[in-house]
Design a protein around this motif. Structure first.
Motif, mmCIF file in Angstrom:
data_model
loop_
_atom_site.group_PDB
_atom_site.id
_atom_site.type_symbol
_atom_site.label_atom_id
_atom_site.label_comp_id
_atom_site.label_asym_id
_atom_site.label_seq_id
_atom_site.Cartn_x
_atom_site.Cartn_y
_atom_site.Cartn_z
ATOM 1 N N PRO A 1 0.818 -1.251 -0.064
ATOM 2 C CA PRO A 1 0.009 0.031 0.164
ATOM 3 C C PRO A 1 0.892 1.287 0.129
ATOM 4 C CG PRO A 1 -0.849 -1.544 1.415
ATOM 5 C CD PRO A 1 0.360 -2.237 1.067
ATOM 6 N N GLY A 2 2.099 1.178 0.563
ATOM 7 C CA GLY A 2 2.878 2.363 0.650
ATOM 8 C C GLY A 2 3.281 2.977 -0.788
ATOM 9 N N TRP A 3 3.650 2.090 -1.501
ATOM 10 C CA TRP A 3 3.849 2.461 -3.081
ATOM 11 C C TRP A 3 2.719 2.763 -3.839
ATOM 12 C CZ3 TRP A 3 8.280 3.290 -4.796
ATOM 13 C CH2 TRP A 3 9.461 2.738 -4.111
ATOM 14 N N GLY A 4 1.372 2.218 -3.213
ATOM 15 C CA GLY A 4 0.227 2.944 -3.822
ATOM 16 C C GLY A 4 0.027 4.483 -3.746
ATOM 17 N N PHE A 5 0.311 4.920 -2.562
ATOM 18 C CA PHE A 5 0.241 6.209 -2.009
ATOM 19 C C PHE A 5 1.445 6.851 -2.921
ATOM 20 C CE2 PHE A 5 -1.547 4.673 1.848
ATOM 21 C CZ PHE A 5 -2.783 5.367 1.985
ATOM 22 N N ALA A 6 2.541 6.294 -2.896
ATOM 23 C CA ALA A 6 3.817 7.157 -3.674
ATOM 24 C C ALA A 6 3.582 7.083 -5.180
ATOM 25 C CB ALA A 6 4.980 6.183 -3.552
ATOM 26 N N LEU A 7 2.799 6.413 -5.796
ATOM 27 C CA LEU A 7 2.468 6.238 -7.322
ATOM 28 C C LEU A 7 1.378 7.473 -7.413
ATOM 29 C CD1 LEU A 7 2.263 5.371 -10.224
ATOM 30 C CD2 LEU A 7 0.629 3.718 -9.581
ATOM 31 N N ALA A 8 0.272 7.459 -6.644
ATOM 32 C CA ALA A 8 -0.626 8.357 -6.647
ATOM 33 C C ALA A 8 -0.061 9.850 -6.456
ATOM 34 C CB ALA A 8 -1.620 8.359 -5.431
ATOM 35 N N GLY A 9 0.866 10.037 -5.610
ATOM 36 C CA GLY A 9 1.565 11.293 -5.503
ATOM 37 C C GLY A 9 2.249 11.665 -6.789
ATOM 38 N N MET A 10 3.265 10.691 -7.141
ATOM 39 C CA MET A 10 4.157 10.985 -8.139
ATOM 40 C C MET A 10 3.308 11.346 -9.445
ATOM 41 S SD MET A 10 7.446 8.532 -7.573
ATOM 42 C CE MET A 10 6.359 6.686 -7.458
ATOM 43 N N GLY A 11 2.324 10.612 -9.561
ATOM 44 C CA GLY A 11 1.364 10.952 -10.764
ATOM 45 C C GLY A 11 0.877 12.488 -10.660
ATOM 46 N N GLY A 12 0.653 13.065 -9.480
ATOM 47 C CA GLY A 12 0.229 14.396 -9.289
ATOM 48 C C GLY A 12 1.400 15.417 -9.479
#
Length: 398
Positions: free
Chosen positions: A360-371
Motif C-alpha cells: 500500500p505504501g507504494w500505492g500512495f507513492a504512485l498516486a503522489g508522483m502522478g500528481g
C-alpha cells in the motif's frame, strides 16, 4: 466568513447550492450501485463489475462535452429533458438486463448521464461575479465532498438491506426527481450581460482550448487521479493492518479535512497557482504510506494532503470559468467533467495494480508522483502559452 455571506446573499445562489448537492447524490452513488448489482445481484464477481463500471465511465467521459455543447446552443432545459429520460430509463430497466446487454446499455446510459457537476459550475459562473467565484467554487467543492459521503453509503444501505434491484430503482426515481427539480428551477447558465452580448455565432474551439486551458484540464484529471488512488491505498493499508473496520472513520476524516481546506481556500483574497496546489498535493501524498501505521496514524498522515484536495479542484473550476467564453462554457465545463472522470478511471486501477504487486505504501507513492508529473506537464504548457504571447507582441522599432 464575510465572503461566504456575500456569496450566499446573491440571488439564486442558496437555491443552486442545495439543488446541486442533492443532484450529485445519485451521481456519486452510481458506481457503487452498478458494482453491487453486477458482483452481487447478478453474481458475476468484481472483475465483471469493474468492466461494467469502466464502460459506464467511458460513456460519461464522451457524453459530458456533448451535453455541454447542447446547453451552449439550445439552453439547459432541452439537455435536462434528454439526459433525465435517458439516465432514468437505464436504471429503471437495467436491473432486468442480462450482463452482456447491461454493458451495452451502460455505455448508452453513460452518454446520457445528467451532468450535475458541470451544471453547477456553469450556474456559478453565471450567478456569481468574478471577485466571489473562488468562494463559490470552494463551496461547490465542499458540496461535492459531502455528496460523495452520502451517495455511496446510501447505495450500500439499499443494496444490503433490500436488494441491488431496489437500489437501481431508487437511482431511477432519484434522477427523475432531480431532473424535474432542475426543470422547475432552471438555473441560469449565462448572466444577463452575457445573454445581451450573445450573437448566436459559434465560438471556434481553437480560440479558447489553449495550452493554458489544456493545463487546467490536466490538473483536474491529476487531482482526481490522486483522490481515486489514495482511496484504494487507504483500503489496502487498513486491510493489511487488519483494521478494515476503521475505513469509514479514516475516509470521513480525510473528506472532512478536505472540506475545511476548501472553506479556507474560498476565504483567501489571493491563492497559490493551480500548478503549485497540484505539486504540493502530489508531494504530500507520496510519503503517506511511510508515515502511516495504525489506523489513527494513517488518518493523521492523510491530513496535509487532504487539506489541498478541495482547493485544487475548486481552482480548476474557477480557472475554466475565467478562460472559457460564455458561449462555450457548457462544452468547457463538460470537458472538465470528462477530465475528472478519466482521472478517477486511471487512478484506481493503476494504484490497485501497484498495491497488488508491492505494498500500500507504494500505492500512495504512485498516486503522489502522478500528481507531481501532472504539475510539471501543466507548468510546461502554461510556459509555452506565455512564450507564444510574448512572441506575438510587436517588436518596438528604433
Amino acid at each position: 466568513m464575510q465572503l461566504y455571506r456575500r456569496t450566499l446573499a446573491l440571488p439564486g445562489v442558496r437555491t443552486l447550492m442545495v439543488l446541486v448537492f442533492l443532484a450529485r447524490i445519485p451521481m456519486s452513488a452510481s458506481g457503487m450501485v452498478l458494482t453491487l448489482h453486477v458482483a452481487v445481484g447478478l453474481g458475476h464477481g468484481y472483475g465483471a463489475a469493474g468492466t461494467a463500471g469502466a464502460i459506464l465511465t467511458i460513456g460519461i467521459a464522451l457524453g459530458a462535452p456533448v451535453m455541454g455543447r447542447v446547453v451552449d446552443r439550445y439552453g439547459l432545459r432541452p439537455m435536462v429533458i434528454v439526459t433525465t429520460l435517458g439516465e432514468a430509463t437505464f436504471w429503471l430497466f437495467g436491473r432486468y438486463l442480462p450482463y452482456p446487454l447491461l454493458l451495452a446499455a451502460g455505455f448508452v446510459g453513460g452518454l446520457l448521464v445528467l451532468p450535475s457537476m458541470s451544471i453547477g459550475r456553469q450556474a456559478i459562473a453565471a450567478l456569481v461575479p468574478p471577485e466571489l467565484r473562488r468562494t463559490a467554487y470552494s463551496m461547490d467543492s465542499v458540496s461535492t465532498e459531502l455528496s460523495f459521503m452520502v451517495g455511496p453509503a446510501t447505495a450500500v444501505l439499499l443494496a444490503t438491506q433490500f436488494s441491488t434491484a431496489t437500489a437501481m430503482l431508487a437511482m431511477a426515481v432519484g434522477i427523475a426527481v432531480v431532473g424535474a427539480a432542475l426543470l422547475v428551477v432552471n438555473p441560469a447558465v449565462r448572466s444577463e450581460e452575457e445573454n445581451a452580448a450573445a450573437t448566436g455565432e459559434r465560438v471556434p474551439r481553437r480560440t479558447w482550448l489553449t495550452p493554458r486551458m489544456v493545463a487546467v484540464l490536466i490538473i483536474a484529471a491529476g487531482a482526481v487521479f490522486i483522490l481515486a488512488g489514495t482511496e484504494v491505498a487507504i483500503v489496502a493499508q487498513l486491510r493489511e493492518n487488519d483494521e478494515l473496520a476503521y475505513t469509514g472513520i479514516v475516509v470521513v476524516a480525510w473528506s472532512a479535512i478536505s472540506a475545511v481546506g476548501g472553506l479556507v481556500y474560498g476565504a483567501l483574497p489571493r491563492s497559490p497557482t493551480q500548478v503549485t496546489l497540484m505539486a504540493w498535493l502530489g508531494l504530500l501524498t507520496v510519503p503517506i504510506g511511510l508515515l502511516s501505521g495504525e489506523w489513527w496514524l494513517l488518518a493523521v498522515a492523510l491530513l496535509p494532503a487532504s487539506a489541498l484536495c478541495a482547493p485544487t479542484i475548486a481552482a480548476t473550476g474557477e480557472e475554466v470559468s475565467r478562460l472559457a467564453p460564455a458561449a462555450a462554457r457548457g462544452e468547457a465545463t463538460g470537458m472538465q467533467s470528462s477530465a475528472f472522470t478519466l482521472g478517477a478511471a486511471a487512478g484506481a486501477p493503476l494504484v490497485g495494480f501497484v498495491v497488488d504487486h508491492s505494498s500500500p505504501g507504494w500505492g500512495f507513492a504512485l498516486a503522489g508522483m502522478g500528481g507531481v508529473l501532472v504539475a510539471a506537464v501543466a507548468a510546461v504548457l502554461i510556459a509555452r502559452q506565455h512564450r507564444r504571447a510574448a512572441d506575438a507582441l510587436p517588436v518596438p522599432v528604433g
